[in-house]
Design an enzyme around this catalytic site. Structure first.
Site, short mmCIF file in Angstrom:
data_model
loop_
_atom_site.label_atom_id
_atom_site.label_comp_id
_atom_site.label_asym_id
_atom_site.label_seq_id
_atom_site.Cartn_x
_atom_site.Cartn_y
_atom_site.Cartn_z
N PRO A 29 0.77 -1.24 0.00
CA PRO A 29 0.00 0.00 0.00
C PRO A 29 0.81 1.29 0.00
CG PRO A 29 0.11 -0.88 2.21
CD PRO A 29 0.82 -1.87 1.34
N ASP A 41 3.33 0.26 -12.10
CA ASP A 41 2.33 1.32 -11.99
C ASP A 41 2.92 2.54 -11.29
OD1 ASP A 41 0.39 -0.16 -13.22
OD2 ASP A 41 -0.63 -0.77 -11.40
N LYS A 56 -1.44 4.52 -14.18
CA LYS A 56 -2.71 5.17 -14.47
C LYS A 56 -3.03 6.14 -13.33
CE LYS A 56 -4.60 0.91 -16.52
NZ LYS A 56 -3.66 -0.07 -15.97
N GLY A 90 0.39 -1.66 -7.32
CA GLY A 90 0.19 -1.20 -5.96
C GLY A 90 -0.83 -2.06 -5.22
N GLY A 91 -0.63 -2.22 -3.92
CA GLY A 91 -1.55 -3.01 -3.11
C GLY A 91 -1.47 -4.48 -3.45
N ASP A 92 -2.62 -5.09 -3.69
CA ASP A 92 -2.71 -6.49 -4.10
C ASP A 92 -3.19 -6.53 -5.54
OD1 ASP A 92 -3.12 -9.54 -3.04
OD2 ASP A 92 -4.65 -9.00 -4.50
N MET A 96 -10.76 4.23 -4.34
CA MET A 96 -10.76 5.06 -5.56
C MET A 96 -12.08 5.78 -5.77
SD MET A 96 -8.99 2.17 -8.00
CE MET A 96 -10.34 1.03 -7.67
N ALA A 144 -2.31 6.31 2.02
CA ALA A 144 -2.30 5.36 3.14
C ALA A 144 -0.94 4.72 3.36
CB ALA A 144 -3.34 4.26 2.89
#
Length: 211
Positions: free
Chosen positions: A14, A37, A59, A90-92, A174, A203
């Site tokens: 994250p 990304d 993006k 990013g993230g999962d 988002m 975050a």
């Protein structure tokens, strides 16, 4: 005998670089091609080999460096060349990260791939803000939904009537640009207007703010 390529769909976590998994770091270090990304932790890129091909496909809102079809074609082509490809997200990769679409393309192309899960902001963001998304005394259910659906769809696939009545914690990702519409839809379908809500951005980073 030519080397057989493989593509890793990797979750970069994250934002806090300390939340990147050891497996994700290992994948980045071994990558011949790193397709990434807009990451909250750009220092992850420093783990790449000096001769690795780095391709930015991030993006931001309506600004896409490379359309999704182009990303799919790129990771398939590089994998077919016998490269170790890392698609860093990013993230999962499977939580609103379009990793499922990319996995389907890789599977259809008949190339090897592996999914490397990452910590999602949907749980890490609230945790860093001091909000447990589940709690034995208060909440035994967690619902995660997107605040930004595919704009080409004829209508929303979200059932706000059902979401409004669903107990437990609800996390949407988002959705800042649609915050007013989302809150209005919840209230129209029976949610208590006094329901507590927290908004968190950036975050788990040093820039995190929670309202």
């Amino acid at each position: 005998m030519s080397k057989k390529g493989i593509c890793y769909l990797v979750g970069a976590g994250p934002g806090d670089v300390g939340l990147v998994t050891l497996k994700a770091k290992d994948c980045v270090e071994r990558a011949d091609v790193l397709v990434y990304d807009a990451l909250s932790s750009p220092e992850i890129l420093r783990w790449a080999k000096p001769d690795a091909e780095l391709v930015y496909v991030g993006k931001r809102a309506d600004n896409h460096a490379l359309p999704q079809d182009g990303i799919n074609a790129l990771i398939v082509a590089r994998t077919k060349e016998g490269k170790t490809v890392v698609r860093l997200k990013g993230g999962d990769p499977m939580i609103f990260g379009r990793g499922g679409e990319e996995a389907a393309e890789l599977a259809a192309a008949g190339v090897a791939f592996e999914i490397v899960p990452g910590i999602s902001s949907s749980i890490a963001g609230p945790a860093y803000a001091g909000i447990p998304v589940t709690h034995r005394d208060h909440c035994s259910q967690l619902t995660i939904f997107t605040g930004h659906e595919d704009p080409t769809k004829p209508g929303s696939s979200l059932d706000y009537a059902h979401l409004a009545k669903t107990p437990g914690t609800k996390v949407f990702l988002m959705g800042m640009s649609r915050l007013r519409e989302i809150c209005k839809a919840f209230i129209q379908h029976g949610a208590d207007p006094a329901t507590p809500i927290a908004l968190t951005r950036w975050a788990t980073t040093g820039r995190q703010k929670t309202l």
